[in-house]
Scaffold this motif. Sequence first.
Motif, PDB file in Angstrom:
ATOM      1  N   SER A  64     -34.146  21.671  29.156  1.00  0.00           N
ATOM      2  CA  SER A  64     -35.097  21.919  30.236  1.00  0.00           C
ATOM      3  C   SER A  64     -36.510  22.044  29.689  1.00  0.00           C
ATOM      4  CB  SER A  64     -34.713  23.186  31.007  1.00  0.00           C
ATOM      5  OG  SER A  64     -34.882  24.328  30.188  1.00  0.00           O
ATOM      6  N   TYR A  65     -37.454  21.869  30.588  1.00  0.00           N
ATOM      7  CA  TYR A  65     -38.859  21.955  30.183  1.00  0.00           C
ATOM      8  C   TYR A  65     -39.688  22.338  31.401  1.00  0.00           C
ATOM      9  CZ  TYR A  65     -38.918  17.262  32.235  1.00  0.00           C
ATOM     10  OH  TYR A  65     -38.768  16.203  33.095  1.00  0.00           O
ATOM     11  N   GLY A  66     -40.904  22.824  31.109  1.00  0.00           N
ATOM     12  CA  GLY A  66     -41.782  23.234  32.198  1.00  0.00           C
ATOM     13  C   GLY A  66     -42.935  24.039  31.630  1.00  0.00           C
ATOM     14  N   GLY A  67     -43.437  24.953  32.451  1.00  0.00           N
ATOM     15  CA  GLY A  67     -44.516  25.829  32.024  1.00  0.00           C
ATOM     16  C   GLY A  67     -43.946  26.992  31.218  1.00  0.00           C
ATOM     17  N   LEU A  68     -44.392  28.197  31.586  1.00  0.00           N
ATOM     18  CA  LEU A  68     -44.028  29.386  30.811  1.00  0.00           C
ATOM     19  C   LEU A  68     -42.529  29.590  30.660  1.00  0.00           C
ATOM     20  CD1 LEU A  68     -46.457  32.280  31.837  1.00  0.00           C
ATOM     21  CD2 LEU A  68     -46.198  31.124  29.617  1.00  0.00           C
ATOM     22  N   SER A  69     -41.783  29.253  31.706  1.00  0.00           N
ATOM     23  CA  SER A  69     -40.343  29.567  31.689  1.00  0.00           C
ATOM     24  C   SER A  69     -39.526  28.487  31.008  1.00  0.00           C
ATOM     25  CB  SER A  69     -39.835  29.756  33.108  1.00  0.00           C
ATOM     26  OG  SER A  69     -39.710  28.492  33.723  1.00  0.00           O
ATOM     27  N   GLY A  70     -40.143  27.392  30.598  1.00  0.00           N
ATOM     28  CA  GLY A  70     -39.400  26.328  29.926  1.00  0.00           C
ATOM     29  C   GLY A  70     -38.308  25.710  30.787  1.00  0.00           C
ATOM     30  N   GLY A  71     -38.419  25.841  32.092  1.00  0.00           N
ATOM     31  CA  GLY A  71     -37.422  25.238  32.985  1.00  0.00           C
ATOM     32  C   GLY A  71     -36.156  26.054  33.148  1.00  0.00           C
ATOM     33  N   LEU A  72     -36.126  27.258  32.577  1.00  0.00           N
ATOM     34  CA  LEU A  72     -34.865  28.018  32.588  1.00  0.00           C
ATOM     35  C   LEU A  72     -34.466  28.509  33.981  1.00  0.00           C
ATOM     36  CD1 LEU A  72     -35.215  29.917  29.215  1.00  0.00           C
ATOM     37  CD2 LEU A  72     -33.578  28.118  29.795  1.00  0.00           C
ATOM     38  N   ARG A  73     -35.464  28.656  34.861  1.00  0.00           N
ATOM     39  CA  ARG A  73     -35.091  29.047  36.242  1.00  0.00           C
ATOM     40  C   ARG A  73     -34.376  27.907  36.943  1.00  0.00           C
ATOM     41  NH1 ARG A  73     -40.747  32.201  36.706  1.00  0.00           N
ATOM     42  NH2 ARG A  73     -41.452  30.122  36.148  1.00  0.00           N
ATOM     43  N   ALA A  74     -34.773  26.680  36.639  1.00  0.00           N
ATOM     44  CA  ALA A  74     -34.047  25.522  37.187  1.00  0.00           C
ATOM     45  C   ALA A  74     -32.617  25.496  36.648  1.00  0.00           C
ATOM     46  CB  ALA A  74     -34.779  24.232  36.822  1.00  0.00           C
ATOM     47  N   VAL A  75     -32.483  25.795  35.371  1.00  0.00           N
ATOM     48  CA  VAL A  75     -31.149  25.767  34.755  1.00  0.00           C
ATOM     49  C   VAL A  75     -30.240  26.812  35.388  1.00  0.00           C
ATOM     50  CG1 VAL A  75     -29.891  26.230  32.601  1.00  0.00           C
ATOM     51  CG2 VAL A  75     -31.952  24.794  32.576  1.00  0.00           C
ATOM     52  N   GLU A  76     -30.767  28.009  35.628  1.00  0.00           N
ATOM     53  CA  GLU A  76     -29.918  29.055  36.222  1.00  0.00           C
ATOM     54  C   GLU A  76     -29.419  28.637  37.609  1.00  0.00           C
ATOM     55  OE1 GLU A  76     -28.628  31.686  34.553  1.00  0.00           O
ATOM     56  OE2 GLU A  76     -29.585  30.596  32.935  1.00  0.00           O
ATOM     57  N   GLN A  77     -30.262  27.951  38.364  1.00  0.00           N
ATOM     58  CA  GLN A  77     -29.804  27.455  39.675  1.00  0.00           C
ATOM     59  C   GLN A  77     -28.730  26.390  39.498  1.00  0.00           C
ATOM     60  OE1 GLN A  77     -32.848  26.313  42.412  1.00  0.00           O
ATOM     61  NE2 GLN A  77     -33.904  28.260  42.285  1.00  0.00           N
ATOM     62  N   LEU A  78     -28.932  25.538  38.513  1.00  0.00           N
ATOM     63  CA  LEU A  78     -27.953  24.458  38.298  1.00  0.00           C
ATOM     64  C   LEU A  78     -26.588  25.013  37.891  1.00  0.00           C
ATOM     65  CD1 LEU A  78     -30.323  21.894  36.590  1.00  0.00           C
ATOM     66  CD2 LEU A  78     -28.970  21.452  38.657  1.00  0.00           C
ATOM     67  N   ARG A  79     -26.581  26.128  37.193  1.00  0.00           N
ATOM     68  CA  ARG A  79     -25.289  26.712  36.806  1.00  0.00           C
ATOM     69  C   ARG A  79     -24.464  27.071  38.048  1.00  0.00           C
ATOM     70  NH1 ARG A  79     -25.119  27.572  31.443  1.00  0.00           N
ATOM     71  NH2 ARG A  79     -27.082  27.918  30.352  1.00  0.00           N
ATOM     72  N   ALA A  80     -25.137  27.614  39.064  1.00  0.00           N
ATOM     73  CA  ALA A  80     -24.418  27.973  40.295  1.00  0.00           C
ATOM     74  C   ALA A  80     -23.906  26.713  41.006  1.00  0.00           C
ATOM     75  CB  ALA A  80     -25.337  28.774  41.217  1.00  0.00           C
ATOM     76  N   VAL A  81     -24.710  25.678  41.003  1.00  0.00           N
ATOM     77  CA  VAL A  81     -24.306  24.421  41.660  1.00  0.00           C
ATOM     78  C   VAL A  81     -23.089  23.822  40.951  1.00  0.00           C
ATOM     79  CG1 VAL A  81     -25.037  22.053  42.131  1.00  0.00           C
ATOM     80  CG2 VAL A  81     -26.629  23.953  42.525  1.00  0.00           C
ATOM     81  N   PHE A  82     -23.128  23.798  39.629  1.00  0.00           N
ATOM     82  CA  PHE A  82     -22.020  23.165  38.911  1.00  0.00           C
ATOM     83  C   PHE A  82     -20.744  24.005  38.955  1.00  0.00           C
ATOM     84  CE2 PHE A  82     -25.292  20.344  37.090  1.00  0.00           C
ATOM     85  CZ  PHE A  82     -24.654  19.134  37.364  1.00  0.00           C
ATOM     86  N   ALA A  83     -20.873  25.303  39.132  1.00  0.00           N
ATOM     87  CA  ALA A  83     -19.663  26.115  39.319  1.00  0.00           C
ATOM     88  C   ALA A  83     -18.919  25.658  40.577  1.00  0.00           C
ATOM     89  CB  ALA A  83     -20.025  27.595  39.422  1.00  0.00           C
ATOM     90  N   GLU A  84     -19.671  25.345  41.610  1.00  0.00           N
ATOM     91  CA  GLU A  84     -19.066  24.884  42.857  1.00  0.00           C
ATOM     92  C   GLU A  84     -18.334  23.548  42.665  1.00  0.00           C
ATOM     93  OE1 GLU A  84     -18.519  26.288  45.517  1.00  0.00           O
ATOM     94  OE2 GLU A  84     -18.049  24.659  46.921  1.00  0.00           O
ATOM     95  N   LEU A  85     -18.785  22.784  41.689  1.00  0.00           N
ATOM     96  CA  LEU A  85     -18.193  21.468  41.426  1.00  0.00           C
ATOM     97  C   LEU A  85     -17.093  21.529  40.361  1.00  0.00           C
ATOM     98  CD1 LEU A  85     -21.550  19.539  41.593  1.00  0.00           C
ATOM     99  CD2 LEU A  85     -19.595  19.184  43.101  1.00  0.00           C
ATOM    100  N   HIS A  86     -16.635  22.732  40.031  1.00  0.00           N
ATOM    101  CA  HIS A  86     -15.547  22.921  39.057  1.00  0.00           C
ATOM    102  C   HIS A  86     -15.925  22.377  37.676  1.00  0.00           C
ATOM    103  CE1 HIS A  86     -12.403  23.718  42.266  1.00  0.00           C
ATOM    104  NE2 HIS A  86     -13.370  23.167  42.957  1.00  0.00           N
ATOM    105  N   ALA A  87     -17.214  22.375  37.387  1.00  0.00           N
ATOM    106  CA  ALA A  87     -17.662  21.982  36.049  1.00  0.00           C
ATOM    107  C   ALA A  87     -17.926  23.248  35.240  1.00  0.00           C
ATOM    108  CB  ALA A  87     -18.918  21.136  36.143  1.00  0.00           C
ATOM    109  N   VAL A  88     -17.971  23.101  33.927  1.00  0.00           N
ATOM    110  CA  VAL A  88     -18.178  24.244  33.032  1.00  0.00           C
ATOM    111  C   VAL A  88     -19.548  24.097  32.398  1.00  0.00           C
ATOM    112  CG1 VAL A  88     -17.335  25.393  30.955  1.00  0.00           C
ATOM    113  CG2 VAL A  88     -15.717  24.304  32.518  1.00  0.00           C
ATOM    114  N   THR A  89     -20.420  25.067  32.600  1.00  0.00           N
ATOM    115  CA  THR A  89     -21.744  24.940  31.995  1.00  0.00           C
ATOM    116  C   THR A  89     -21.770  25.596  30.617  1.00  0.00           C
ATOM    117  OG1 THR A  89     -22.618  26.916  33.102  1.00  0.00           O
ATOM    118  CG2 THR A  89     -22.911  24.805  34.232  1.00  0.00           C
TER     119      THR A  89
END
Length: 192
Positions: free
Chosen positions: A109-134
């Motif tokens: 991930s990439y971005g400003g101060l947070s380095g995109g980590l807030r996007a990653v945390e949201q994606l973890r919830a999405v992929f849990a719903e899809l039975h994927a393992v983050t």
Amino acid sequence: MNTPIKVALIYGSTREGRFCDTVANWTANEIWRRNDFSLDLIDPAELDLPPRHGGSDHPALAGFRRRLGDADAFIIVTPEYNHGYPAPLKFLIDSAYREWQAKPVAFVSYGGLSGGLRAVEQLRAVFAELHAVTVRDTVSFANAWSKFDADGHLLEPDEPRKAMATLLAHLRWWAQVLRDARHAAPYGEVAA
Ligand SMILES: Cc1cc2nc3c(=O)[nH]c(=O)nc-3n(C[C@H](O)[C@H](O)[C@H](O)COP(=O)(O)O)c2cc1C
């Protein structure tokens, strides 16, 4: 254990002039340096996607799902947009279901101060719903523009390369274990 792991690397941004190319190229080069992964680069900007959901037999989506289905593991390269992740990435994610299941997903991930980590945390919830393992370990570039030179090379490559090696080691472990498990017992047939 010696069969290469098939990784689909998915671009998160389709923005005109996007920085995603720089980060995705670096990620791909880190993987190409090794011999234990094969790589499929999936760029939504090049898929000729339909404008809306609904046509599940649309050729671009059918092709996309086939490529996901072939993969043992996924790496998402994503920026952060308004503390989330870009809409084209969500469209891709929602355009498949079984193809994600029982497979590992790692994030660069990439971005400003947070380095995109807030996007990653949201994606973890999405992929849990899809039975994927983050995968827990990420590679993250804060103020990403200041980290690469004009040719896309990292100014200080040591730490990101170490982080990428850790990410790939864990991605490989999960990919191998889950590939064997899917072959032994298809995930779609799991029932209570
Ligand atoms: C619509 C939009 C929203 C953004 N929101 C954030 C944000 O919430 N946090 C952040 O760190 N960067 C944010 N940025 C900066 C992006 O992370 C940065 O522009 C990055 O390069 C975008 O990736 P791209 O160039 O590959 O599209 C935002 C950029 C855009 C275009």
